[in-house]
Motif scaffolding. Structure first.
Motif, PDB file in Angstrom:
ATOM      1  N   GLN A   1       0.983  -1.232   0.176  1.00 32.77           N
ATOM      2  CA  GLN A   1      -0.126   0.082   0.329  1.00 32.77           C
ATOM      3  C   GLN A   1       1.212   1.359   0.172  1.00 32.77           C
ATOM      4  O   GLN A   1       1.281   1.265   0.928  1.00 32.77           O
ATOM      5  CB  GLN A   1      -0.773  -0.498   1.278  1.00 32.77           C
ATOM      6  CG  GLN A   1      -1.985  -1.091   1.232  1.00 32.77           C
ATOM      7  CD  GLN A   1      -2.934  -0.924   0.273  1.00 32.77           C
ATOM      8  OE1 GLN A   1      -3.069   0.406  -0.081  1.00 32.77           O
ATOM      9  NE2 GLN A   1      -3.496  -2.397   0.038  1.00 32.77           N
ATOM     10  N   PRO A   2       1.275   2.244  -0.990  1.00 34.58           N
ATOM     11  CA  PRO A   2       2.032   3.433  -0.902  1.00 34.58           C
ATOM     12  C   PRO A   2       1.565   3.849  -0.800  1.00 34.58           C
ATOM     13  O   PRO A   2       0.156   4.413  -1.134  1.00 34.58           O
ATOM     14  CB  PRO A   2       2.442   3.110  -2.428  1.00 34.58           C
ATOM     15  CG  PRO A   2       1.520   2.565  -3.436  1.00 34.58           C
ATOM     16  CD  PRO A   2       0.514   1.258  -2.728  1.00 34.58           C
ATOM     17  N   LYS A   3       2.456   5.062  -0.269  1.00 30.39           N
ATOM     18  CA  LYS A   3       1.807   6.271   0.320  1.00 30.39           C
ATOM     19  C   LYS A   3       1.417   7.198  -1.494  1.00 30.39           C
ATOM     20  O   LYS A   3       1.633   6.608  -2.473  1.00 30.39           O
ATOM     21  CB  LYS A   3       2.740   7.343   0.372  1.00 30.39           C
ATOM     22  CG  LYS A   3       2.824   6.633   1.953  1.00 30.39           C
ATOM     23  CD  LYS A   3       4.091   8.243   2.471  1.00 30.39           C
ATOM     24  CE  LYS A   3       3.933   7.054   4.611  1.00 30.39           C
ATOM     25  NZ  LYS A   3       5.180   8.098   4.738  1.00 30.39           N
ATOM     26  N   SER A   4       0.501   8.181  -1.122  1.00 30.65           N
ATOM     27  CA  SER A   4      -0.830   8.496  -2.496  1.00 30.65           C
ATOM     28  C   SER A   4       0.949   9.427  -3.480  1.00 30.65           C
ATOM     29  O   SER A   4       1.135   9.362  -4.483  1.00 30.65           O
ATOM     30  CB  SER A   4      -1.692  10.172  -2.453  1.00 30.65           C
ATOM     31  OG  SER A   4      -0.938  10.552  -1.492  1.00 30.65           O
ATOM     32  N   GLU A   5       1.856  10.115  -2.820  1.00 27.57           N
ATOM     33  CA  GLU A   5       3.109  10.739  -3.283  1.00 27.57           C
ATOM     34  C   GLU A   5       2.847  10.103  -4.566  1.00 27.57           C
ATOM     35  O   GLU A   5       4.306  10.063  -5.224  1.00 27.57           O
ATOM     36  CB  GLU A   5       3.465  12.067  -2.561  1.00 27.57           C
ATOM     37  CG  GLU A   5       3.922  10.822  -1.487  1.00 27.57           C
ATOM     38  CD  GLU A   5       4.664  11.815  -0.359  1.00 27.57           C
ATOM     39  OE1 GLU A   5       5.884  12.538  -0.687  1.00 27.57           O
ATOM     40  OE2 GLU A   5       4.077  11.721   0.652  1.00 27.57           O
ATOM     41  N   PHE A   6       3.488   8.524  -4.320  1.00 26.65           N
ATOM     42  CA  PHE A   6       4.788   7.550  -4.733  1.00 26.65           C
ATOM     43  C   PHE A   6       4.000   6.257  -5.301  1.00 26.65           C
ATOM     44  O   PHE A   6       4.286   5.201  -5.916  1.00 26.65           O
ATOM     45  CB  PHE A   6       5.427   6.703  -3.840  1.00 26.65           C
ATOM     46  CG  PHE A   6       6.713   7.474  -2.477  1.00 26.65           C
ATOM     47  CD1 PHE A   6       7.452   8.340  -3.189  1.00 26.65           C
ATOM     48  CD2 PHE A   6       5.679   7.739  -1.465  1.00 26.65           C
ATOM     49  CE1 PHE A   6       7.899   8.882  -2.151  1.00 26.65           C
ATOM     50  CE2 PHE A   6       6.801   8.834  -0.002  1.00 26.65           C
ATOM     51  CZ  PHE A   6       8.224   9.232  -1.459  1.00 26.65           C
TER      52      PHE A   6
END
Length: 196
Positions: A135-140
């Motif tokens: 689950q990546p952070k949105s910026e990545f």
């Protein structure tokens, strides 16, 4: 895992018989209906005792030889993607019962959580296999989208161990676990000497 569940069912049956005999001695039973009531009570108590054993008590059983993981580890991922190599420090949390191991890994970019796992004995050593989803952070999320992966970890010592992983985006690499998070920074310098 099948053998662990079978052993747990046998243990539950033993608990049930012992509890039934204790209840029969304490309460007495004269009719078939009385015995049936004691059997259902014994089965209920046995189920609770088995659940408690599977979650916590098994850790103090000296006859169980499977690795007993710590709750938190520091770590390092050495990865390769599209010919680019790099390293990343990670925090690792492991939740373990007698029949399951759950692994959660957090880096500065993503969190991954295990979906399935199996702790098996191979060539007299324990190996943890698990699959996970990231689950990546949105910026990545554009450069590092949600993906599935598999990890094979050789557990020689629960204080420090290592493994390999590969993902659906064709990323692959090595992963190192160390009990003392302060030591996890030193893994970067020692990782080249770890066995592959």
């Amino acid at each position: 895992m099948k053998s662990k569940i079978n052993n747990l069912l046998k243990l539950s049956a033993i608990f049930c018989v012992i509890i039934f005999l204790v209840l029969k001695y304490l309460k007495g039973s004269e009719t078939l209906l009385d015995n049936w009531e004691l059997i259902t009570q014994a089965a209920g108590y046995s189920a609770i005792l088995t659940l408690v054993y599977e979650k916590w008590i098994w850790r103090i059983n000296p006859l169980i030889k499977i690795p007993k993981f710590k709750k938190e580890y520091g770590g390092l991922i050495k990865y390769e993607y599209n010919g680019i190599q790099g390293t990343k420090n990670i925090d690792i949390k492991i939740s373990q019962t007698l029949t399951n191991v759950y692994v959660s890994i957090k880096s500065d970019e993503i969190t991954s959580k295990s979906i399935t796992s199996e702790l098996v004995e191979e060539n007299n050593k324990y190996v943890l296999y698990y699959t996970y989803i990231t689950q990546p952070k949105s910026e990545f999320s554009d450069e590092n989208p949600i993906q599935y992966g598999t990890c094979k970890v050789l557990v020689d010592d629960v204080k420090e161990f290592h493994g390999i992983y590969w993902t659906t985006s064709k990323t692959k690499g090595d992963i190192y676990f160390v009990e003392n998070k302060k030591d996890s920074q030193a893994i970067f310098y020692r990782s080249t000497s770890f066995p592959k």
